[in-house]
Enzyme design. Structure first.
Site, short mmCIF file in Angstrom:
data_model
loop_
_atom_site.label_atom_id
_atom_site.label_comp_id
_atom_site.label_asym_id
_atom_site.label_seq_id
_atom_site.Cartn_x
_atom_site.Cartn_y
_atom_site.Cartn_z
CG HIS A 55 48.68 30.01 46.27
ND1 HIS A 55 48.13 29.55 47.44
CD2 HIS A 55 48.96 31.32 46.46
CE1 HIS A 55 48.07 30.56 48.30
NE2 HIS A 55 48.56 31.64 47.74
CE LYS A 96 52.34 29.29 48.17
NZ LYS A 96 53.51 30.16 48.37
N1 LIG Z 1 54.30 37.60 51.50
C1 LIG Z 1 53.58 37.85 50.39
O1 LIG Z 1 52.74 38.77 50.34
C2 LIG Z 1 53.84 37.03 49.16
C3 LIG Z 1 53.15 37.26 47.97
C4 LIG Z 1 53.50 36.54 46.84
C5 LIG Z 1 54.52 35.60 46.91
N2 LIG Z 1 55.14 35.39 48.09
C6 LIG Z 1 56.29 34.49 48.20
O2 LIG Z 1 57.40 35.13 47.62
C7 LIG Z 1 58.28 34.18 47.06
C8 LIG Z 1 58.54 34.54 45.60
O3 LIG Z 1 57.36 34.46 44.87
P1 LIG Z 1 57.36 34.68 43.27
O4 LIG Z 1 55.98 34.40 42.84
O5 LIG Z 1 57.99 35.98 42.92
O6 LIG Z 1 58.32 33.48 42.82
P2 LIG Z 1 59.22 33.39 41.51
O7 LIG Z 1 59.62 31.97 41.38
O8 LIG Z 1 58.54 34.04 40.37
O9 LIG Z 1 60.51 34.26 41.89
C9 LIG Z 1 61.53 33.86 42.77
C10 LIG Z 1 62.84 34.33 42.20
O10 LIG Z 1 63.88 34.12 43.15
C11 LIG Z 1 65.05 33.87 42.40
N3 LIG Z 1 66.12 33.30 43.22
C12 LIG Z 1 66.60 32.03 43.26
N4 LIG Z 1 67.63 31.95 44.13
C13 LIG Z 1 67.83 33.19 44.62
C14 LIG Z 1 68.75 33.76 45.54
N5 LIG Z 1 69.70 33.02 46.15
N6 LIG Z 1 68.63 35.06 45.85
C15 LIG Z 1 67.68 35.83 45.26
N7 LIG Z 1 66.79 35.35 44.36
C16 LIG Z 1 66.85 34.05 44.05
C17 LIG Z 1 64.58 32.93 41.28
O11 LIG Z 1 65.50 32.94 40.21
C18 LIG Z 1 63.24 33.59 40.92
O12 LIG Z 1 63.36 34.51 39.87
C19 LIG Z 1 57.61 32.83 47.30
O13 LIG Z 1 58.14 32.26 48.47
C20 LIG Z 1 56.15 33.18 47.50
O14 LIG Z 1 55.47 32.24 48.31
C21 LIG Z 1 54.81 36.06 49.21
O1 LIG Z 2 52.28 33.23 44.90
C1 LIG Z 2 52.64 32.84 46.02
O2 LIG Z 2 53.54 31.98 46.16
C2 LIG Z 2 52.03 33.43 47.23
N1 LIG Z 2 52.59 33.15 48.37
C3 LIG Z 2 52.19 33.65 49.64
C4 LIG Z 2 51.81 32.52 50.56
O3 LIG Z 2 52.46 31.46 50.53
O4 LIG Z 2 50.87 32.67 51.34
C5 LIG Z 2 51.16 34.74 49.55
C6 LIG Z 2 50.16 34.54 48.45
C7 LIG Z 2 50.87 34.31 47.10
#
Ligand SMILES: NC(=O)c1ccc[n+]([C@@H]2O[C@H](COP(=O)([O-])OP(=O)(O)OC[C@H]3O[C@@H](n4cnc5c(N)ncnc54)[C@H](O)[C@@H]3O)[C@@H](O)[C@H]2O)c1
Ligand SMILES: O=C(O)C1=N[C@H](C(=O)O)CCC1
Length: 233
Positions: free
Chosen positions: A131, A135
């Site tokens: 990643h 992350k």
């Molecule tokens: N399940 C999936 O398909 C999937 C896919 C991508 C990312 N993710 C996960 O999603 C999460 C976010 O990923 P991202 O790439 O957008 O990260 P990012 O860091 O770009 O965004 C996270 C945002 O959350 C904000 N934040 C901080 N405190 C907060 C609060 N109390 N309430 C709401 N927002 C708050 C931050 O300011 C930031 O802008 C991570 O945990 C990542 O692992 C999951």
């Molecule tokens: O960008 C990330 O952070 C992602 N988080 C998810 C994970 O932890 O598996 C899904 C893939 C991207």
């Protein structure tokens, strides 16, 4: 559908684009702490925030009658508590470590391959996830789900980052600039390797899956997963 975005970072912004393209309305873009009043008009909340905020965000929604789609990873030590809160409030919830349709097919493929490999002692298993460098958690939530799929279907009892014991699955987590998410599982023997890989080319697949899950959960009560949404059972 009126959507509250909890987390307006890389994923929140991608989900906004996808939701608007499917004729939904974003009524709140939350990027920090919030109150019930900020989200009161939402039909559904989609949480892609940070590990330390996810539990509070999700349970605030349950207490205010708003269904939740949760994609944030790295908070699952509190998953059971969140489920209890959802049930107590008669709420609706979907958590997925990865919402991409391709990864959810890959989860099934992983389980099937593990089942076939389980009797073959010649093969050593290993997993790698790559990643982007921002992350916060390692291993990825997706890698943990993949490991759980293997544990369910083999004699492996757990997973560990890097140096695993005999009965554990070793996971290598690499952080490389701009990589949206790559997961590989390899079975290696002296004579050959079998490897399966899912490579995300961008974040659109994660966002589409999350919006499809949000559309699906409206009007429902209970705890679901992407197998329910995609009819994969
Ligand atoms: N399940 C999936 O398909 C999937 C896919 C991508 C990312 N993710 C996960 O999603 C999460 C976010 O990923 P991202 O790439 O957008 O990260 P990012 O860091 O770009 O965004 C996270 C945002 O959350 C904000 N934040 C901080 N405190 C907060 C609060 N109390 N309430 C709401 N927002 C708050 C931050 O300011 C930031 O802008 C991570 O945990 C990542 O692992 C999951
Ligand atoms: O960008 C990330 O952070 C992602 N988080 C998810 C994970 O932890 O598996 C899904 C893939 C991207």
């Amino acid at each position: 559908m009126k959507i509250a975005l909890l987390g307006y970072g890389k994923m929140g912004k991608m989900i906004e684009q996808t939701a608007i393209s499917r004729n939904h309305e974003i009524i709140a873009k939350i990027d920090n702490e919030f109150t019930a009043g900020d989200i009161k008009n939402a039909d559904v909340a989609i949480d892609f925030s940070i590990p330390s905020a996810a539990f509070n965000n999700i349970t605030t929604c349950f207490k205010n009658g708003i269904p939740v789609i949760s994609g944030t990873t790295g908070w699952l030590d509190k998953y059971d508590e969140a489920i209890a809160c959802c049930k107590k409030n008669n709420g609706a919830f979907i958590y997925a470590s990865n919402f991409s349709l391709g990864v959810n097919i890959f989860f099934q493929l992983n389980a099937y391959l593990a089942q076939m490999m389980s009797g073959l002692k010649e093969y050593q298993i290993g997993m790698e996830e790559i990643h982007h460098t921002q992350k916060l958690d390692a291993p990825s939530g997706t890698a943990i789900t993949l490991a759980e799929g293997i544990i369910k279907n083999t004699s492996k009892t757990g997973w560990k980052l890097d140096h695993a014991g005999e009965h554990e699955i070793p996971i290598v987590a690499k952080r490389i600039e701009n990589v949206p998410g790559t997961h590989s599982i390899r079975y290696s023997s002296k004579v050959d390797d079998i490897e399966i890989t899912h490579t995300a080319h961008n974040r659109e697949g994660f966002a589409l899956g999350a919006v499809i899950a949000a559309e699906w959960i409206i009007g429902k009560t209970g705890i679901f997963d992407m197998k329910d949404v995609l009819n994969l059972r």
